[in-house]
Structure formats: structure tokens, C-alpha cells
Design a protein around this motif. Structure first.
Motif, PDB file in Angstrom:
ATOM      1  N   GLU A 100       0.819  -1.217   0.000  1.00 48.20           N
ATOM      2  CA  GLU A 100       0.000   0.000   0.000  1.00 48.20           C
ATOM      3  C   GLU A 100       0.854   1.269   0.000  1.00 48.20           C
ATOM      4  OE1 GLU A 100      -2.489  -1.129   3.361  1.00 48.20           O
ATOM      5  OE2 GLU A 100      -4.114  -1.685   2.007  1.00 48.20           O
ATOM      6  N   HIS A 114      -3.350   5.181   7.195  1.00 48.71           N
ATOM      7  CA  HIS A 114      -4.314   4.298   6.511  1.00 48.71           C
ATOM      8  C   HIS A 114      -4.715   3.205   7.486  1.00 48.71           C
ATOM      9  CE1 HIS A 114      -6.306   1.488   4.020  1.00 48.71           C
ATOM     10  NE2 HIS A 114      -5.305   0.641   3.979  1.00 48.71           N
ATOM     11  N   HIS A 116      -7.832   0.150   8.660  1.00 47.40           N
ATOM     12  CA  HIS A 116      -8.990  -0.667   8.301  1.00 47.40           C
ATOM     13  C   HIS A 116     -10.032  -0.439   9.396  1.00 47.40           C
ATOM     14  CE1 HIS A 116      -5.902  -3.288   5.958  1.00 47.40           C
ATOM     15  NE2 HIS A 116      -6.250  -2.212   5.278  1.00 47.40           N
ATOM     16  N   HIS A 174     -12.780  -1.473   1.848  1.00 48.69           N
ATOM     17  CA  HIS A 174     -11.381  -1.602   2.279  1.00 48.69           C
ATOM     18  C   HIS A 174     -11.065  -0.778   3.538  1.00 48.69           C
ATOM     19  CE1 HIS A 174      -6.858  -1.289   0.917  1.00 48.69           C
ATOM     20  NE2 HIS A 174      -6.990  -1.353   2.233  1.00 48.69           N
TER      21      HIS A 174
HETATM   22 ZN   LIG Z   1      -5.472  -1.373   3.593  1.00 45.94          ZN
END
Ligand SMILES: [Zn+2]
Length: 212
Positions: A100, A114, A116, A174
Motif C-alpha cells: 500500500e 491508513h 482498516h 477496504h
Molecule cells: Zn489497507
């Protein structure tokens, strides 16, 4: 690290990363990643390491940002293998940057988180997720990115939807990306977006004590 200011900010990011990594509403296992840009270098959480270990372990790996972004720009599959862009002189542990990494490199802001995030994903998995998020994120510069496989496809999806000023991405099916110029601002933005997206737990019916 290029400057003392960068080193201080990286220390702040490691502390924030560890606290994010200990929160199961934002992090599951080795998922999620954080980064800091220092000049042309992107320091990003390494693949397979856990955010919760950010204070006790060396989990950040330096990546040369410009050539990686050029690879995304020309749709070069090399962008799917960010380890080729790690700066080996500064990478004594031989860590591999996350798949990522391009998500972080594409955001122009200095600090990128980032996660989840469960509150985000509970909306982002819905067929009408974009409209649902839109009703909640008024006043925020955000963009919806439908699901793409992480790596070059997701990077292209983000590149095509980024507008100047956007500092929040909702990744369909996501998770969440927030970006800011400082760790403190990124933390505040993460908290704000999570609060706006959170839905109260559904009320449960009162138990029928007599029947029990
Ligand atoms: Zn991710």
C-alpha cells in the motif's frame, strides 16, 4: 532523517502508530499503515510488521518517492513491487515496504494514516456506501475510491479521483486514509472522521424477565 524536525515528527508518528495499532476498531493484525514524507523520502510501515510495535521495533522503511510515483504514472507494474524503491543504504534491517506504499506516496500531505477502520468499512461495504458517507462527511474534503486490488490498480484508482485539497479517502470495501501536514493534525482528522462515520450501536429489546 533529513532534519531534526523530521526526526521529531517521526517519533510522534511512531507513538500514534502504536496507539492506532492497539485499537481493534482501527487495526486488525498487521493491517493498516502510516507514513511520513521527509524531503524526497517516504518513511512507511514495513510489510508484515505490526503498528502496535511501532515504539518497540523499527517498523519504518525508507522509500524513494519520485521514481515510485513515476511508475504509477506510466502504469508500470514495477509500482506493484515497492521493495524495488526502498533506499537500501538507510534500510539496515532489510525491511520491505507495504504493497500500500503507493497510497501514501500519492497523497501530497506530509503525514498519512491508513486504517482498516470498522466504522468506515461498515459503510464502505454497502452498495450505497458513497451516498451514505456523503451524508456524514459534510465540511470534509474527501473522495470515494471504489474497490481496487492494492498495488498498481488501487494507486491508479486514487490518482484518478484525487482533487486538490482532498485529505480523506474512503476506500470502498477496504478502509480509510487521512492525511495532514503534522502528526497532531492527522490524529485530529482521523478522530473527526471516525466520529462522523460512527453509528450508535443498535438498541436491543428489553429482556422478558418473566419468560426467562
Ligand atoms: Zn489497507
Amino acid at each position: 532523517m533529513a532534519t531534526q524536525a523530521d526526526a521529531q515528527e517521526l517519533a510522534a508518528l511512531r507513538a500514534l502508530s502504536a496507539s492506532i495499532g492497539l485499537n481493534p476498531h482501527m487495526t486488525q493484525a498487521a493491517g493498516g499503515n502510516t507514513s511520513l514524507k521527509a524531503g524526497d523520502t517516504l518513511w512507511i510501515k514495513a510489510s508484515g510488521t505490526w503498528l502496535k510495535d511501532a515504539l518497540s521495533d523499527d517498523i519504518m522503511v525508507p522509500v524513494a518517492m519520485a521514481p515510485l510515483l513515476e511508475a504509477v504514472d506510466r502504469r508500470d507494474p514495477a509500482a506493484d513491487k515497492p521493495q524495488a524503491f526502498a533506499i537500501e543504504d538507510l534500510n539496515r534491517r532489510g525491511l520491505r515496504p507495504s504493497i500500500e506504499t503507493t497510497v501514501h506516496a500519492l497523497m501530497p500531505q506530509r503525514v498519512v494514516l491508513h486504517v482498516h477502520c470498522v466504522d468506515t468499512i461498515s459503510l464502505a461495504v454497502q452498495a450505497d456506501g458513497e451516498a451514505e458517507v456523503a451524508t456524514r462527511l459534510g465540511g470534509i474534503e474527501w473522495a470515494w475510491v471504489p474497490y481496487f486490488r492494492p498495488g498498481l490498480p488501487l494507486a491508479r484508482g486514487i490518482a484518478e479521483r484525487l482533487r486538490p485539497g482532498v485529505n480523506v479517502l474512503i476506500l470502498g470495501n477496504h478502509g480509510l486514509v487521512v492525511a495532514a501536514e503534522t502528526v497532531a493534525e492527522a490524529q485530529a482528522l482521523l478522530h473527526r472522521v471516525r466520529s462522523l462515520l460512527a453509528r450508535p450501536a443498535r438498541a436491543t429489546a428489553a429482556p422478558d424477565i418473566a419468560a426467562l
